[in-house]
Design an enzyme around this catalytic site. Structure first.
Site, PDB file in Angstrom:
ATOM      1  N   ASP A   1      45.895  28.636  32.168  1.00 26.61           N
ATOM      2  CA  ASP A   1      45.208  28.585  33.464  1.00 26.61           C
ATOM      3  C   ASP A   1      44.654  29.968  33.760  1.00 26.61           C
ATOM      4  O   ASP A   1      45.364  30.861  34.239  1.00 26.61           O
ATOM      5  CB  ASP A   1      46.194  28.125  34.547  1.00 26.61           C
ATOM      6  CG  ASP A   1      45.482  27.590  35.778  1.00 26.61           C
ATOM      7  OD1 ASP A   1      44.262  27.857  35.911  1.00 26.61           O
ATOM      8  OD2 ASP A   1      46.123  26.911  36.595  1.00 26.61           O
ATOM      9  N   VAL A   2      43.356  30.160  33.412  1.00 29.60           N
ATOM     10  CA  VAL A   2      42.698  31.460  33.625  1.00 29.60           C
ATOM     11  C   VAL A   2      41.462  31.341  34.508  1.00 29.60           C
ATOM     12  O   VAL A   2      40.911  32.359  34.925  1.00 29.60           O
ATOM     13  CB  VAL A   2      42.267  32.146  32.305  1.00 29.60           C
ATOM     14  CG1 VAL A   2      43.413  32.872  31.656  1.00 29.60           C
ATOM     15  CG2 VAL A   2      41.642  31.160  31.345  1.00 29.60           C
ATOM     16  N   LYS A   3      40.988  30.130  34.708  1.00 30.23           N
ATOM     17  CA  LYS A   3      39.840  29.847  35.595  1.00 30.23           C
ATOM     18  C   LYS A   3      38.694  30.826  35.356  1.00 30.23           C
ATOM     19  O   LYS A   3      38.175  31.453  36.289  1.00 30.23           O
ATOM     20  CB  LYS A   3      40.279  29.890  37.062  1.00 30.23           C
ATOM     21  CG  LYS A   3      41.337  28.841  37.389  1.00 30.23           C
ATOM     22  CD  LYS A   3      41.651  28.771  38.861  1.00 30.23           C
ATOM     23  CE  LYS A   3      42.755  27.786  39.180  1.00 30.23           C
ATOM     24  NZ  LYS A   3      44.085  28.158  38.683  1.00 30.23           N
ATOM     25  N   ARG A   4      38.255  30.920  34.115  1.00 32.00           N
ATOM     26  CA  ARG A   4      37.168  31.846  33.783  1.00 32.00           C
ATOM     27  C   ARG A   4      35.801  31.224  34.052  1.00 32.00           C
ATOM     28  O   ARG A   4      35.627  30.013  33.964  1.00 32.00           O
ATOM     29  CB  ARG A   4      37.251  32.247  32.300  1.00 32.00           C
ATOM     30  CG  ARG A   4      38.480  33.057  31.942  1.00 32.00           C
ATOM     31  CD  ARG A   4      38.539  34.349  32.727  1.00 32.00           C
ATOM     32  NE  ARG A   4      39.521  35.249  32.166  1.00 32.00           N
ATOM     33  CZ  ARG A   4      40.519  35.812  32.844  1.00 32.00           C
ATOM     34  NH1 ARG A   4      40.683  35.556  34.122  1.00 32.00           N
ATOM     35  NH2 ARG A   4      41.342  36.642  32.239  1.00 32.00           N
TER      36      ARG A   4
END
Ligand SMILES: O=c1ccn([C@@H]2O[C@H](COP(=O)(O)O)[C@@H](O)[C@H]2O)c(=O)[nH]1
Length: 277
Positions: free
Chosen positions: A94-97
């Protein structure tokens, strides 16, 4: 090479429809009797891996809680990813790039190129520079059997103002994201590799998820207030594609490994009851 959708379908069939997050909040470290430092982070992550990685289909480390310790925290993220994959769990980072396309290409190579130290099975991505700007991620994921979960209708109350705003053609911003991801998954079997994030907290918003043909990650369960029963209201006829995601609800049961496993059994049973409908 198998697609992420194929691997996810098998993992869910074998282990059940569940994603568990590794979110080492400072408060959780304290609750587990661990110091709020790199050693505490390492012990926390190793405990979760030891308790759950051989039984949960998807494990979702939250990158922020590792990044806050700098290079050594990222090093622990790297070894956590390796341990999870060795135990057969699919790793969704979960890095939401999201960024302009040329930078997205670099994020894609960081997480979706198998030769990279932070290579994972799938990542989360933000579409707010335009879904098209994420194309390098979609391409590298397709090349290497990876997946991308794009934010559509997030679980936090602040998300609605942006995501439910209307575009010139009358659709909401979220519906345009849903429709673009649906196109990417067209014809994929048993399910596409491009997922959406749709919070379990949002109620019935009237969005059309029927053509997504990809996994629907549902955070917001447990600590944020949603229950497994809410999945029915949010997802309606798309329930079979839902991947429920819990972090604190499970992690609060630690550090005892048997208690963590019991928490997983409990939430998985709740979700199976609903998803089997
Ligand atoms: O819409 C979203 C997208 C991502 N998240 C992430 O999921 C977990 C939720 O943790 P809980 O302890 O189960 O509340 C966390 O890592 C968020 O960043 C989300 O909550 N909502």
């Amino acid at each position: 090479m198998e697609s992420f959708g194929t691997r996810l379908h098998r993992a869910v069939t074998e282990r059940g429809p569940l994603c568990v997050g590794i979110d080492p909040h400072p408060g959780l470290l304290a609750r587990w009797g661990l110091p709020d430092d790199v050693d505490g982070l390492d012990r926390f992550a190793r405990t979760v891996v030891g308790a759950l990685a051989d039984r949960v289909a998807v494990v979702k480390p939250q990158s922020a809680f590792f990044e806050r310790f700098g290079a050594r925290g990222v090093g622990i993220l790297e070894s956590t990813i390796r341990q999870l994959r060795d135990c057969g769990a699919l790793v969704l980072l979960d890095v939401k790039r999201g960024d302009i396309g040329s930078t997205v290409a670099a994020y894609a190579s960081a997480y979706l190129d198998p030769s990279g130290p932070l290579h994972v099975d799938a990542i989360t991505a933000s579409p707010y520079l335009g879904v098209g700007s994420l194309a390098p991620m979609f391409e590298l994921a397709a090349t290497h059997g990876g997946g991308v979960f794009v934010l559509a209708l997030t679980s936090n109350p602040e998300g609605a103002a942006v995501q439910r705003a209307r575009t010139a053609d009358g659709r909401t911003v979220a519906q345009t994201v849903i429709d673009e991801i649906s196109q990417l998954n067209r014809g994929a079997e048993p399910i596409g590799s491009f997922g959406l994030v749709v919070g379990a907290t949002i109620g019935d918003t009237g969005h059309d998820l029927s053509k997504v043909n990809g996994p629907l990650l549902a955070p917001g369960l447990g600590a944020q207030g949603a229950t497994a029963a809410d999945l029915r209201t949010v997802f309606g006829s798309s329930l079979s594609s839902v991947l429920p995601s819990y972090s604190r609800e499970v992690l609060n049961a630690g550090p005892d490994e048997a208690a963590l496993r019991a928490a997983v059994d409990r939430v998985l049973a709740d979700c199976r009851d609903v998803l089997a409908d």
